[in-house]
Design a protein around this motif. Sequence first.
Motif, PDB file in Angstrom:
ATOM      1  N   ASP A 102      32.361  41.662  96.221  1.00 55.20           N
ATOM      2  CA  ASP A 102      32.935  41.915  94.904  1.00 55.20           C
ATOM      3  C   ASP A 102      34.420  42.233  95.045  1.00 55.20           C
ATOM      4  O   ASP A 102      34.819  43.375  95.234  1.00 55.20           O
ATOM      5  CB  ASP A 102      32.210  43.074  94.222  1.00 55.20           C
ATOM      6  N   GLY A 103      35.226  41.183  94.936  1.00 59.51           N
ATOM      7  CA  GLY A 103      36.677  41.357  94.982  1.00 59.51           C
ATOM      8  C   GLY A 103      37.303  41.258  93.611  1.00 59.51           C
ATOM      9  O   GLY A 103      38.484  40.944  93.473  1.00 59.51           O
ATOM     10  N   SER A 104      36.511  41.542  92.581  1.00 59.90           N
ATOM     11  CA  SER A 104      36.959  41.337  91.206  1.00 59.90           C
ATOM     12  C   SER A 104      38.089  42.277  90.796  1.00 59.90           C
ATOM     13  O   SER A 104      38.816  41.991  89.844  1.00 59.90           O
ATOM     14  CB  SER A 104      35.778  41.488  90.238  1.00 59.90           C
ATOM     15  N   ASN A 105      38.236  43.396  91.493  1.00 57.60           N
ATOM     16  CA  ASN A 105      39.313  44.329  91.149  1.00 57.60           C
ATOM     17  C   ASN A 105      40.583  44.071  91.968  1.00 57.60           C
ATOM     18  O   ASN A 105      41.552  44.816  91.876  1.00 57.60           O
ATOM     19  CB  ASN A 105      38.851  45.774  91.352  1.00 57.60           C
ATOM     20  N   LEU A 106      40.567  43.014  92.777  1.00 56.14           N
ATOM     21  CA  LEU A 106      41.712  42.661  93.611  1.00 56.14           C
ATOM     22  C   LEU A 106      42.517  41.543  92.950  1.00 56.14           C
ATOM     23  O   LEU A 106      42.053  40.905  92.007  1.00 56.14           O
ATOM     24  CB  LEU A 106      41.228  42.186  94.988  1.00 56.14           C
ATOM     25  N   SER A 107      43.703  41.298  93.453  1.00 58.33           N
ATOM     26  CA  SER A 107      44.449  40.115  93.009  1.00 58.33           C
ATOM     27  C   SER A 107      43.660  38.890  93.451  1.00 58.33           C
ATOM     28  O   SER A 107      42.869  38.952  94.405  1.00 58.33           O
ATOM     29  CB  SER A 107      45.840  40.099  93.641  1.00 58.33           C
ATOM     30  N   ILE A 108      43.874  37.767  92.790  1.00 61.12           N
ATOM     31  CA  ILE A 108      43.104  36.580  93.144  1.00 61.12           C
ATOM     32  C   ILE A 108      43.396  36.156  94.583  1.00 61.12           C
ATOM     33  O   ILE A 108      42.499  35.690  95.300  1.00 61.12           O
ATOM     34  CB  ILE A 108      43.389  35.409  92.163  1.00 61.12           C
ATOM     35  N   GLU A 109      44.608  36.352  95.040  1.00 64.86           N
ATOM     36  CA  GLU A 109      44.946  35.996  96.425  1.00 64.86           C
ATOM     37  C   GLU A 109      44.144  36.820  97.425  1.00 64.86           C
ATOM     38  O   GLU A 109      43.597  36.292  98.401  1.00 64.86           O
ATOM     39  CB  GLU A 109      46.448  36.178  96.677  1.00 64.86           C
ATOM     40  N   GLU A 110      44.075  38.139  97.178  1.00 61.71           N
ATOM     41  CA  GLU A 110      43.337  39.012  98.087  1.00 61.71           C
ATOM     42  C   GLU A 110      41.834  38.785  97.963  1.00 61.71           C
ATOM     43  O   GLU A 110      41.100  38.842  98.952  1.00 61.71           O
ATOM     44  CB  GLU A 110      43.673  40.482  97.815  1.00 61.71           C
ATOM     45  N   ILE A 112      40.379  35.939  97.255  1.00 62.24           N
ATOM     46  CA  ILE A 112      40.112  34.703  97.999  1.00 62.24           C
ATOM     47  C   ILE A 112      40.121  34.968  99.503  1.00 62.24           C
ATOM     48  O   ILE A 112      39.224  34.533 100.241  1.00 62.24           O
ATOM     49  CB  ILE A 112      41.147  33.621  97.642  1.00 62.24           C
ATOM     50  N   GLU A 113      41.126  35.681  99.970  1.00 61.06           N
ATOM     51  CA  GLU A 113      41.266  35.943 101.407  1.00 61.06           C
ATOM     52  C   GLU A 113      40.047  36.676 101.967  1.00 61.06           C
ATOM     53  O   GLU A 113      39.486  36.286 102.996  1.00 61.06           O
ATOM     54  CB  GLU A 113      42.528  36.774 101.657  1.00 61.06           C
ATOM     55  N   LYS A 114      39.625  37.731 101.272  1.00 63.99           N
ATOM     56  CA  LYS A 114      38.517  38.545 101.778  1.00 63.99           C
ATOM     57  C   LYS A 114      37.171  37.842 101.588  1.00 63.99           C
ATOM     58  O   LYS A 114      36.293  37.927 102.458  1.00 63.99           O
ATOM     59  CB  LYS A 114      38.528  39.917 101.105  1.00 63.99           C
ATOM     60  N   THR A 115      37.010  37.171 100.470  1.00 64.24           N
ATOM     61  CA  THR A 115      35.759  36.446 100.237  1.00 64.24           C
ATOM     62  C   THR A 115      35.564  35.365 101.288  1.00 64.24           C
ATOM     63  O   THR A 115      34.456  35.164 101.793  1.00 64.24           O
ATOM     64  CB  THR A 115      35.740  35.822  98.825  1.00 64.24           C
ATOM     65  N   LYS A 116      36.640  34.671 101.640  1.00 68.60           N
ATOM     66  CA  LYS A 116      36.543  33.603 102.642  1.00 68.60           C
ATOM     67  C   LYS A 116      36.143  34.155 104.008  1.00 68.60           C
ATOM     68  O   LYS A 116      35.379  33.517 104.750  1.00 68.60           O
ATOM     69  CB  LYS A 116      37.859  32.840 102.756  1.00 68.60           C
ATOM     70  N   LYS A 117      36.614  35.339 104.349  1.00 70.30           N
ATOM     71  CA  LYS A 117      36.226  35.952 105.612  1.00 70.30           C
ATOM     72  C   LYS A 117      34.719  36.213 105.639  1.00 70.30           C
ATOM     73  O   LYS A 117      34.055  36.002 106.658  1.00 70.30           O
ATOM     74  CB  LYS A 117      36.992  37.257 105.835  1.00 70.30           C
ATOM     75  N   VAL A 118      34.190  36.663 104.496  1.00 69.01           N
ATOM     76  CA  VAL A 118      32.748  36.912 104.397  1.00 69.01           C
ATOM     77  C   VAL A 118      31.981  35.592 104.482  1.00 69.01           C
ATOM     78  O   VAL A 118      30.967  35.493 105.184  1.00 69.01           O
ATOM     79  CB  VAL A 118      32.409  37.654 103.087  1.00 69.01           C
ATOM     80  N   VAL A 119      32.457  34.571 103.781  1.00 70.16           N
ATOM     81  CA  VAL A 119      31.801  33.259 103.804  1.00 70.16           C
ATOM     82  C   VAL A 119      31.766  32.692 105.214  1.00 70.16           C
ATOM     83  O   VAL A 119      30.725  32.205 105.683  1.00 70.16           O
ATOM     84  CB  VAL A 119      32.514  32.270 102.856  1.00 70.16           C
ATOM     85  N   ASP A 120      32.885  32.747 105.911  1.00 66.68           N
ATOM     86  CA  ASP A 120      32.958  32.204 107.272  1.00 66.68           C
ATOM     87  C   ASP A 120      31.994  32.919 108.213  1.00 66.68           C
ATOM     88  O   ASP A 120      31.321  32.291 109.034  1.00 66.68           O
ATOM     89  CB  ASP A 120      34.392  32.316 107.807  1.00 66.68           C
ATOM     90  N   TYR A 121      31.899  34.238 108.071  1.00 69.41           N
ATOM     91  CA  TYR A 121      30.999  35.023 108.916  1.00 69.41           C
ATOM     92  C   TYR A 121      29.538  34.746 108.556  1.00 69.41           C
ATOM     93  O   TYR A 121      28.674  34.621 109.429  1.00 69.41           O
ATOM     94  CB  TYR A 121      31.308  36.512 108.749  1.00 69.41           C
ATOM     95  N   ALA A 122      29.271  34.635 107.244  1.00 68.93           N
ATOM     96  CA  ALA A 122      27.897  34.427 106.770  1.00 68.93           C
ATOM     97  C   ALA A 122      27.349  33.076 107.191  1.00 68.93           C
ATOM     98  O   ALA A 122      26.148  32.951 107.481  1.00 68.93           O
ATOM     99  CB  ALA A 122      27.852  34.564 105.248  1.00 68.93           C
ATOM    100  N   CYS A 155      38.728  31.261  88.829  1.00 70.88           N
ATOM    101  CA  CYS A 155      37.347  30.944  89.230  1.00 70.88           C
ATOM    102  C   CYS A 155      37.323  29.703  90.121  1.00 70.88           C
ATOM    103  O   CYS A 155      36.653  29.675  91.166  1.00 70.88           O
ATOM    104  CB  CYS A 155      36.480  30.701  87.996  1.00 70.88           C
ATOM    105  N   LEU A 156      38.035  28.673  89.703  1.00 71.91           N
ATOM    106  CA  LEU A 156      38.069  27.422  90.468  1.00 71.91           C
ATOM    107  C   LEU A 156      38.706  27.628  91.834  1.00 71.91           C
ATOM    108  O   LEU A 156      38.254  27.073  92.828  1.00 71.91           O
ATOM    109  CB  LEU A 156      38.825  26.358  89.685  1.00 71.91           C
ATOM    110  N   ARG A 157      39.752  28.445  91.875  1.00 71.70           N
ATOM    111  CA  ARG A 157      40.384  28.729  93.163  1.00 71.70           C
ATOM    112  C   ARG A 157      39.409  29.442  94.104  1.00 71.70           C
ATOM    113  O   ARG A 157      39.319  29.102  95.289  1.00 71.70           O
ATOM    114  CB  ARG A 157      41.632  29.587  92.967  1.00 71.70           C
ATOM    115  N   LEU A 158      38.674  30.402  93.580  1.00 73.01           N
ATOM    116  CA  LEU A 158      37.738  31.139  94.424  1.00 73.01           C
ATOM    117  C   LEU A 158      36.651  30.216  94.966  1.00 73.01           C
ATOM    118  O   LEU A 158      36.304  30.277  96.153  1.00 73.01           O
ATOM    119  CB  LEU A 158      37.097  32.297  93.641  1.00 73.01           C
ATOM    120  N   VAL A 159      36.137  29.339  94.111  1.00 76.41           N
ATOM    121  CA  VAL A 159      35.096  28.396  94.536  1.00 76.41           C
ATOM    122  C   VAL A 159      35.643  27.417  95.577  1.00 76.41           C
ATOM    123  O   VAL A 159      35.051  27.228  96.649  1.00 76.41           O
ATOM    124  CB  VAL A 159      34.533  27.621  93.324  1.00 76.41           C
ATOM    125  N   ASN A 160      36.764  26.801  95.262  1.00 82.88           N
ATOM    126  CA  ASN A 160      37.295  25.721  96.106  1.00 82.88           C
ATOM    127  C   ASN A 160      37.905  26.211  97.407  1.00 82.88           C
ATOM    128  O   ASN A 160      37.860  25.510  98.423  1.00 82.88           O
ATOM    129  CB  ASN A 160      38.331  24.915  95.319  1.00 82.88           C
TER     130      ASN A 160
END
Length: 280
Positions: A102-110, A112-122, A155-160
């Motif tokens: 849940d990075g919804s309280n972060l800037s979209i850049e942050e 994306i950065e943190k979500t991608k780290k979780v995705v890569d690890y998962a 939303c599209l940036r986070l997905v893509n």
Amino acid sequence: MFSVLDDAFEKKYAVPQFNMNGTIWLDTILKTAEECQAPVIVGTTDRIIEELGGFKLLVQTFNTKKEELKITVPAILHLDHGQSIESCFRAIDAGYDSVMFDGSNLSIEENIEKTKKVVDYAKEKEVTVEGEVGSVGGTEDGVYSDMLYADIDECLRLVNETGINSLAPALGSVHGKYRGEPNLGFNEMKDLRKTTSVPFVLHGASGISNEDLKKAISYGHAKINYNTELNIAWSNALRKVLNENPELYAPMEIIKPSKEAMAEVIKNIFKRTGAYQKKK
């Protein structure tokens, strides 16, 4: 979890997530899912993980319960509202099937950065990841947040840019009880659905009408989260049995009506979301 959501997305139904607040919830959720022959997601909110015994105990308990109850339907253990990369990693390492960062309280850049780290690890452990944009308002586990509609471009940036398996776009739902009537952003859902094929997740579904629920599912919400509705049923039944039987002290007799009340709500939700598959 992705195959479960993929099936729901393709066939236009939704898999409910029920948050557990103890083993009473877990037992009731799994038994009712099996009775209804419905796929189910059991959510554990990051903020109360330690109160529930920690990640490892939750995974062991979940797997043991599924085995002892002979659960044959798809049953997924999911980390709800993961507050940090570290929490998501701990859940993945413990054996969770799915996590939400849940990075919804972060800037979209942050975000994306943190979500991608979780995705890569998962991905290394075949665990799926849910991401969120915008803010679902209301109160959950004692924490209040204001509502903030998701921006479609974000939303599209986070997905893509992250490769998440499902997206929770905040579009008017709230955690906890609604004040007045829910006002979901169906136009925004429609516009967002035109631009991405990833399954959507609806948080704060307790209190949403059948008509609005069906409409949200038609726009690709393949996962619908519930917590408040179960907790109200549980607490009302518990309060009633204690008020009507002031001398009662046997725990199982006190607890039984509250489990039955939750099971009835769960069964009804399976039917409302289209996940109910029990043959008549």
